[in-house]
Design an enzyme around this catalytic site. Structure first.
Site, PDB file in Angstrom:
ATOM      1  N   PHE A 269      40.392  21.533  29.754  1.00  0.00           N
ATOM      2  CA  PHE A 269      40.048  22.350  30.922  1.00  0.00           C
ATOM      3  C   PHE A 269      39.007  23.394  30.493  1.00  0.00           C
ATOM      4  O   PHE A 269      39.226  24.601  30.601  1.00  0.00           O
ATOM      5  CB  PHE A 269      41.283  23.046  31.544  1.00  0.00           C
ATOM      6  CG  PHE A 269      42.388  22.112  31.945  1.00  0.00           C
ATOM      7  CD1 PHE A 269      42.349  21.464  33.177  1.00  0.00           C
ATOM      8  CD2 PHE A 269      43.467  21.869  31.101  1.00  0.00           C
ATOM      9  CE1 PHE A 269      43.382  20.596  33.556  1.00  0.00           C
ATOM     10  CE2 PHE A 269      44.488  21.000  31.464  1.00  0.00           C
ATOM     11  CZ  PHE A 269      44.451  20.369  32.692  1.00  0.00           C
ATOM     12  N   ASP A 290      36.667  18.472  30.857  1.00  0.00           N
ATOM     13  CA  ASP A 290      36.863  19.027  32.201  1.00  0.00           C
ATOM     14  C   ASP A 290      36.548  17.936  33.216  1.00  0.00           C
ATOM     15  O   ASP A 290      35.802  16.998  32.929  1.00  0.00           O
ATOM     16  CB  ASP A 290      35.942  20.233  32.433  1.00  0.00           C
ATOM     17  CG  ASP A 290      36.475  21.162  33.525  1.00  0.00           C
ATOM     18  OD1 ASP A 290      37.075  22.206  33.189  1.00  0.00           O
ATOM     19  OD2 ASP A 290      36.305  20.838  34.724  1.00  0.00           O
ATOM     20  N   SER A 291      37.120  18.072  34.422  1.00  0.00           N
ATOM     21  CA  SER A 291      36.850  17.056  35.445  1.00  0.00           C
ATOM     22  C   SER A 291      35.621  17.410  36.283  1.00  0.00           C
ATOM     23  O   SER A 291      35.192  16.617  37.109  1.00  0.00           O
ATOM     24  CB  SER A 291      38.071  16.903  36.353  1.00  0.00           C
ATOM     25  OG  SER A 291      38.378  18.148  36.943  1.00  0.00           O
ATOM     26  N   ASN A 316      39.791  13.363  33.798  1.00  0.00           N
ATOM     27  CA  ASN A 316      41.040  13.984  34.225  1.00  0.00           C
ATOM     28  C   ASN A 316      41.851  14.257  32.959  1.00  0.00           C
ATOM     29  O   ASN A 316      42.171  13.343  32.198  1.00  0.00           O
ATOM     30  CB  ASN A 316      41.786  13.019  35.145  1.00  0.00           C
ATOM     31  CG  ASN A 316      43.119  13.597  35.594  1.00  0.00           C
ATOM     32  OD1 ASN A 316      43.825  14.275  34.847  1.00  0.00           O
ATOM     33  ND2 ASN A 316      43.465  13.329  36.828  1.00  0.00           N
ATOM     34  N   ALA A 317      42.175  15.516  32.739  1.00  0.00           N
ATOM     35  CA  ALA A 317      42.792  15.916  31.471  1.00  0.00           C
ATOM     36  C   ALA A 317      44.139  15.212  31.253  1.00  0.00           C
ATOM     37  O   ALA A 317      44.473  14.855  30.118  1.00  0.00           O
ATOM     38  CB  ALA A 317      42.977  17.427  31.443  1.00  0.00           C
ATOM     39  N   ASP A 337      43.943  25.266  28.956  1.00  0.00           N
ATOM     40  CA  ASP A 337      43.778  26.366  29.925  1.00  0.00           C
ATOM     41  C   ASP A 337      43.596  25.799  31.342  1.00  0.00           C
ATOM     42  O   ASP A 337      42.511  25.866  31.916  1.00  0.00           O
ATOM     43  CB  ASP A 337      42.572  27.227  29.518  1.00  0.00           C
ATOM     44  CG  ASP A 337      42.356  28.392  30.475  1.00  0.00           C
ATOM     45  OD1 ASP A 337      43.304  28.787  31.173  1.00  0.00           O
ATOM     46  OD2 ASP A 337      41.222  28.916  30.526  1.00  0.00           O
ATOM     47  N   CYS A 377      47.733  30.658  34.193  1.00  0.00           N
ATOM     48  CA  CYS A 377      47.239  31.741  35.055  1.00  0.00           C
ATOM     49  C   CYS A 377      47.974  31.792  36.392  1.00  0.00           C
ATOM     50  O   CYS A 377      47.522  32.451  37.327  1.00  0.00           O
ATOM     51  CB  CYS A 377      45.736  31.626  35.251  1.00  0.00           C
ATOM     52  SG  CYS A 377      45.226  30.084  36.001  1.00  0.00           S
TER      53      CYS A 377
HETATM   54  N1  SAH Z   1      39.023  27.498  30.068  1.00  0.00           N
HETATM   55  C1  SAH Z   1      38.043  27.830  31.080  1.00  0.00           C
HETATM   56  C2  SAH Z   1      38.656  28.037  32.450  1.00  0.00           C
HETATM   57  C3  SAH Z   1      39.402  26.862  32.982  1.00  0.00           C
HETATM   58  S1  SAH Z   1      39.608  26.912  34.709  1.00  0.00           S
HETATM   59  C4  SAH Z   1      37.289  29.088  30.663  1.00  0.00           C
HETATM   60  O1  SAH Z   1      37.760  29.801  29.797  1.00  0.00           O
HETATM   61  O2  SAH Z   1      36.226  29.335  31.226  1.00  0.00           O
HETATM   62  C5  SAH Z   1      40.294  25.361  35.026  1.00  0.00           C
HETATM   63  C6  SAH Z   1      39.347  24.194  34.875  1.00  0.00           C
HETATM   64  O3  SAH Z   1      40.130  23.031  35.039  1.00  0.00           O
HETATM   65  C7  SAH Z   1      38.235  24.093  35.871  1.00  0.00           C
HETATM   66  O4  SAH Z   1      37.020  24.031  35.192  1.00  0.00           O
HETATM   67  C8  SAH Z   1      38.488  22.760  36.618  1.00  0.00           C
HETATM   68  O5  SAH Z   1      37.287  22.041  36.864  1.00  0.00           O
HETATM   69  C9  SAH Z   1      39.314  22.029  35.622  1.00  0.00           C
HETATM   70  N2  SAH Z   1      40.251  21.011  36.129  1.00  0.00           N
HETATM   71  C10 SAH Z   1      41.083  21.077  37.180  1.00  0.00           C
HETATM   72  N3  SAH Z   1      41.856  19.975  37.260  1.00  0.00           N
HETATM   73  C11 SAH Z   1      41.508  19.183  36.205  1.00  0.00           C
HETATM   74  C12 SAH Z   1      41.968  17.947  35.725  1.00  0.00           C
HETATM   75  N4  SAH Z   1      42.961  17.277  36.323  1.00  0.00           N
HETATM   76  N5  SAH Z   1      41.398  17.440  34.609  1.00  0.00           N
HETATM   77  C13 SAH Z   1      40.419  18.111  33.973  1.00  0.00           C
HETATM   78  N6  SAH Z   1      39.954  19.292  34.388  1.00  0.00           N
HETATM   79  C14 SAH Z   1      40.483  19.827  35.485  1.00  0.00           C
END
Ligand code: SAH
Length: 433
Positions: A269, A290-291, A316-317, A337, A377
């Site tokens: 993420f 990230d997605s 997708n994570a 995160d 968060c």
């Molecule tokens: N770590 C980042 C903030 C993450 S915010 C920082 O410090 O800036 C959450 C992120 O998760 C977003 O960028 C969103 O695009 C991503 N996200 C949401 N669902 C997801 C998924 N299923 N797989 C991968 N990424 C995802």
């Protein structure tokens, strides 16, 4: 939004509401509002406790007699929100504009004193700075703000805070970021995220790219800039991105992660690379997942700004971690995160399950002696809940965890002891064996 005739807006609240206010919490729910007079959307109201409240100390002989009301102070009033009242001062405020100006000065002074190693920070954090409904972020020379309550949306207070911010910080551009859902809930007229047309004169000269908004053409001004956190450089596209552009609340956690990280690192993420870019300074190899493709495009741009090579994977994570575990991939450092899975209390069960799954998969991939940086968060998941989630993942993966650092949000997102809602970010750094 015109003020009705008939005197100052005033609200009487129940004893239960008043007790909460006296204990330091600024919110009063609509169910605790007993009576309101001359109120309108966004009014600054005088708040008093109801006289002769049942269960109070009023002798029965006094019931119904006029006694001086017990004034609790002044508040912002909303006709739409379940949180009808947000207290702003423990006394009656004659000059709300002056109060807002003083609070902005105080908020800026607090950052000057306590926030270092960056030219990007949250300048105003709503209740955390006793300015309910106003969020302001500074990214170097660009300010981005968001209005979340009827009171902050009144033209009177908008003018006050914009003038004060403009005068104190002299930004190259001010951008209003709109959360349409919040505006709908607050019954505020719809707005678009936009560059404010009144730009400081020095900026209008020689700037590029005017963007038309309706029939009116905005003066040309910058909507992108570069900022720094902990010596790491970032690009900001102020009209794009999520939230208000970057995740400033993680700034101090980036630094901590950089200190503990080593070897091969995975940032799950990763958004625009906040953790990954910091990890790249202490790790041999970093991969970010990230997605969101637009987020990864900025992440790549950020890597370039810092002269780093990072692998970015759009996926997708949940699926990717499952595949990586199956493939036997191993890492020395993993950051997890995710976005807030529990947007409300009712989502707590599925949210906890999702956090557990992610942490379990991460733990399975960490080498002995590795480090997990895991974040949450969701306000509705408490620190204790989150520790339990991580402990359960440790049990299931047969790993032993030692907490190196139990962290929260950066200091420019102040948490107030009487307002639990101001604390939402959890960040655990654990050693894994
Ligand atoms: N770590 C980042 C903030 C993450 S915010 C920082 O410090 O800036 C959450 C992120 O998760 C977003 O960028 C969103 O695009 C991503 N996200 C949401 N669902 C997801 C998924 N299923 N797989 C991968 N990424 C995802």
């Amino acid at each position: 939004m015109t003020q009705e005739s008939g005197g100052r807006p005033a609200v009487t609240i129940s004893r239960r509401g008043a007790d909460r206010v006296r204990a330091g919490h600024p919110w009063v729910y609509r169910s605790d509002v007993v009576e309101s007079r001359n109120v309108y959307p966004g009014a600054v109201v005088t708040v008093a406790q109801e006289r002769n409240a049942r269960g109070g100390h009023t002798p029965s002989s006094d019931r119904g007699r006029r006694r001086p009301a017990s004034i609790l102070g002044s508040a912002f009033y909303s006709t739409a929100s379940e949180i009808a009242i947000r207290m702003v001062a423990p006394k009656v405020i004659e000059d709300p504009a002056g109060l807002v100006r003083d609070r902005i000065r105080e908020a800026i002074a607090y950052r000057k004193r306590f926030v270092h190693d960056t030219n990007a920070c949250r300048l105003i954090f709503s209740e955390g700075d006793l300015l309910p409904g106003l969020i302001v972020d500074r990214y170097n020379d660009v300010l981005s703000f968001q209005v979340l309550t009827q009171a902050m949306d009144t033209s009177r207070l908008r003018e006050v805070f914009l003038k004060e911010l403009g005068a104190r910080l002299n930004p190259a551009a001010i951008i209003e970021r709109v959360d349409p859902r919040v505006r709908r809930l607050e019954q505020l007229p719809p707005l678009e995220t936009r560059l404010l047309p009144q730009m400081p004169a020095q900026l209008i000269e020689g700037a590029e790219g005017a963007s038309p908004s309706g029939s009116e053409v905005l003066p040309a001004a910058k909507t992108s800039t570069e900022f720094e956190m902990n010596g790491v450089r970032f690009h900001l596209d102020a009209l794009g991105g999520q939230k208000t552009g970057a995740f400033l609340d993680q700034r101090e956690n980036y630094r901590a992660a950089r200190e503990y990280a080593r070897g091969h690192a995975l940032d799950v993420f990763c958004y625009q690379g906040g953790f990954a870019l910091h990890l790249a300074e202490s790790c041999e190899k970093v991969t970010g997942v990230d997605s969101s493709r637009p987020a990864l495009e900025i992440a790549e741009r950020n890597a370039g700004l810092n002269g780093r090579e990072i692998d970015w994977i759009e996926a997708n994570a949940f699926d990717l971690l499952r595949d990586y575990v199956a493939a036997g991939n191993r890492y020395d450092t993993i950051v997890v995160d995710p976005p807030a899975f529990a947007k409300s209390k009712s989502h707590l069960g599925p949210a906890v399950a999702a956090y557990k799954e992610l942490n379990l998969r991460a733990l399975k991939m960490l080498r002995a002696g590795g480090v997990l940086v895991t974040c949450c968060c969701s306000y509705h998941v408490s620190t204790r809940d989150f520790l339990d989630v991580v402990a359960a993942a440790a049990q299931d993966s047969h790993r032993i965890l030692r907490i190196l650092d139990n962290r929260g949000q950066a200091k420019d997102h102040p948490t107030l002891p009487g307002i639990p809602e101001t604390a939402y970010l959890k960040c655990l750094v654990v050693a894994v064996s």
